[in-house]
Scaffold this active site. Structure first.
Site, PDB file in Angstrom:
ATOM      1  CG  ASP A  93      -0.318  -0.567   2.627  1.00 24.36           C
ATOM      2  OD1 ASP A  93       1.150  -0.517   2.571  1.00 24.36           O
ATOM      3  OD2 ASP A  93      -1.269  -0.849   3.323  1.00 24.36           O
ATOM      4  CG  ASN A 135      -8.962  -1.544  12.059  1.00 23.63           C
ATOM      5  OD1 ASN A 135      -8.046  -2.251  11.829  1.00 23.63           O
ATOM      6  ND2 ASN A 135      -9.545  -0.519  11.552  1.00 23.63           N
ATOM      7  CG  HIS A 168      -5.904  -2.335   8.942  1.00 24.45           C
ATOM      8  ND1 HIS A 168      -6.101  -1.007   9.121  1.00 24.45           N
ATOM      9  CD2 HIS A 168      -4.557  -2.796   8.975  1.00 24.45           C
ATOM     10  CE1 HIS A 168      -4.743  -0.459   9.446  1.00 24.45           C
ATOM     11  NE2 HIS A 168      -3.883  -1.540   9.416  1.00 24.45           N
ATOM     12  CD  GLU A 179      -8.621   1.030   7.777  1.00 24.15           C
ATOM     13  OE1 GLU A 179      -8.641  -0.086   8.735  1.00 24.15           O
ATOM     14  OE2 GLU A 179      -7.888   2.063   8.049  1.00 24.15           O
TER      15      GLU A 179
HETATM   16  C1  F6R Z   1       1.437  -1.453   6.199  1.00 26.38           C
HETATM   17  C2  F6R Z   1       0.226  -2.058   6.276  1.00 26.38           C
HETATM   18  C3  F6R Z   1      -0.628  -2.168   7.576  1.00 26.38           C
HETATM   19  C4  F6R Z   1       0.066  -2.476   8.661  1.00 26.38           C
HETATM   20  C5  F6R Z   1      -0.764  -2.359   9.939  1.00 26.38           C
HETATM   21  C6  F6R Z   1       0.265  -2.674  11.304  1.00 26.38           C
HETATM   22  O1  F6R Z   1       2.056  -1.810   4.878  1.00 26.38           O
HETATM   23  O2  F6R Z   1      -0.328  -2.668   5.225  1.00 26.38           O
HETATM   24  O3  F6R Z   1      -1.668  -2.857   7.339  1.00 26.38           O
HETATM   25  O4  F6R Z   1       0.774  -3.765   8.558  1.00 26.38           O
HETATM   26  O5  F6R Z   1      -1.508  -1.497   9.965  1.00 26.38           O
HETATM   27  O6  F6R Z   1       0.954  -1.429  11.475  1.00 26.38           O
HETATM   28  P1  F6R Z   1       2.183  -1.712  12.590  1.00 26.38           P
HETATM   29  O7  F6R Z   1       3.050  -2.445  12.104  1.00 26.38           O
HETATM   30  O8  F6R Z   1       2.805  -0.186  12.280  1.00 26.38           O
HETATM   31  O9  F6R Z   1       1.372  -1.935  13.921  1.00 26.38           O
END
Ligand code: F6R
Length: 250
Positions: free
Chosen positions: A76, A145, A147, A152
């Site tokens: 992303d 959450n 995701h 989301e």
């Molecule tokens: C990042 C991504 C997000 C993160 C998720 C966890 O490329 O796709 O889904 O993997 O938000 O983020 P952290 O590792 O910062 O807790």
């Protein structure tokens, strides 16, 4: 020592701490690169994979782990940020991995946050993944959450690469990386859940007690778009590498 269990189709490796999560994740990726030097990797940003990327850099420097034939697609990117913005995911990947290993940068792909025609650029991203032969090993983190990538809650299991709105919670979670919280983007380009599920192998890393609820629901809850990571229960080769704090609900 890490403990392994099989929960439905998902293999779960429970590690003592986040350092062990980083080591286990790096070992799995390193082995995959050694077995298939022309590997197509799916990569993630965020706080969780940083330790694993550090290990891979160390293995490249000390053990000659060779990425010269590898390529990658990131999950992303924030909409509106160009690759030279220090909070863009392209910048993150360069800083935390690509600049320190011998991967050919032209073979590393991150969705374009500044595309003129976002729909076309999302379609092209999917085509490029297909043209590369699909993703061999996809790395994921998980949001508190549930995701995965920026899919989301509410995202469909068959969703593809597209522009999405970030939830308030995700914007809040991400604000820690921005000097000025009001600058946190509210939209992103993300691979879809359907895109992710086509990867041949998936490795999800999660650490810390704030991920325990999402991890529990992803592995043991019903499969539904309320918890996007629960769709991973359908994947034939998915491994969760988590620390004890993230495993308390299992
Ligand atoms: C990042 C991504 C997000 C993160 C998720 C966890 O490329 O796709 O889904 O993997 O938000 O983020 P952290 O590792 O910062 O807790």
């Amino acid at each position: 020592m890490a403990e392994q269990k099989q929960m439905g189709k998902i293999k779960v490796i429970v590690c003592q701490d986040k350092q062990e999560v980083a080591r286990e994740g790096a070992n799995i990726f390193a082995q995959a690169v050694r077995e298939n030097p022309a590997i197509v990797m799916g990569l993630a940003t965020g706080g969780t994979p940083v330790g694993m990327y550090k290990k891979l850099i160390q293995m490249h420097k000390e053990e000659a782990l060779d990425f010269s034939r590898a390529s990658s697609f990131n999950l992303d990117e924030y909409l509106g940020l160009s690759g030279d913005h220090d909070q863009s995911y392209r910048y993150f990947m360069d800083e935390n991995l690509f600049n320190h290993i011998n991967i050919d940068k032209s073979k590393t792909r991150v969705p374009d946050g500044k595309a003129q025609d976002t729909q076309m650029s999302c379609r092209k991203y999917e085509e490029d993944i297909r043209a590369a032969g699909g993703i061999d090993m996809q790395l994921l983190g998980i949001g508190s959450n549930g995701h995965i990538a920026f899919n989301e809650p509410g995202s469909g299991g068959d969703s593809r690469t597209r522009v999405v709105d970030l939830t308030e919670g995700t914007v809040r979670d991400n604000a820690r990386f921005f000097e000025d919280g009001s600058q946190v983007p509210r939209k992103a380009v993300t691979m879809g859940i359907g895109t992710i599920l086509e990867a041949k192998k998936i490795v999800l890393l999660a650490t810390g007690s704030n991920k325990a609820d999402a991890v529990t629901k992803a592995i043991k809850g019903s499969v539904s778009s309320a918890v996007p990571a629960s769709f991973l229960q359908h994947h034939p080769d998915c491994t969760f590498i988590i620390d004890r704090e993230a495993a308390t609900g299992l």
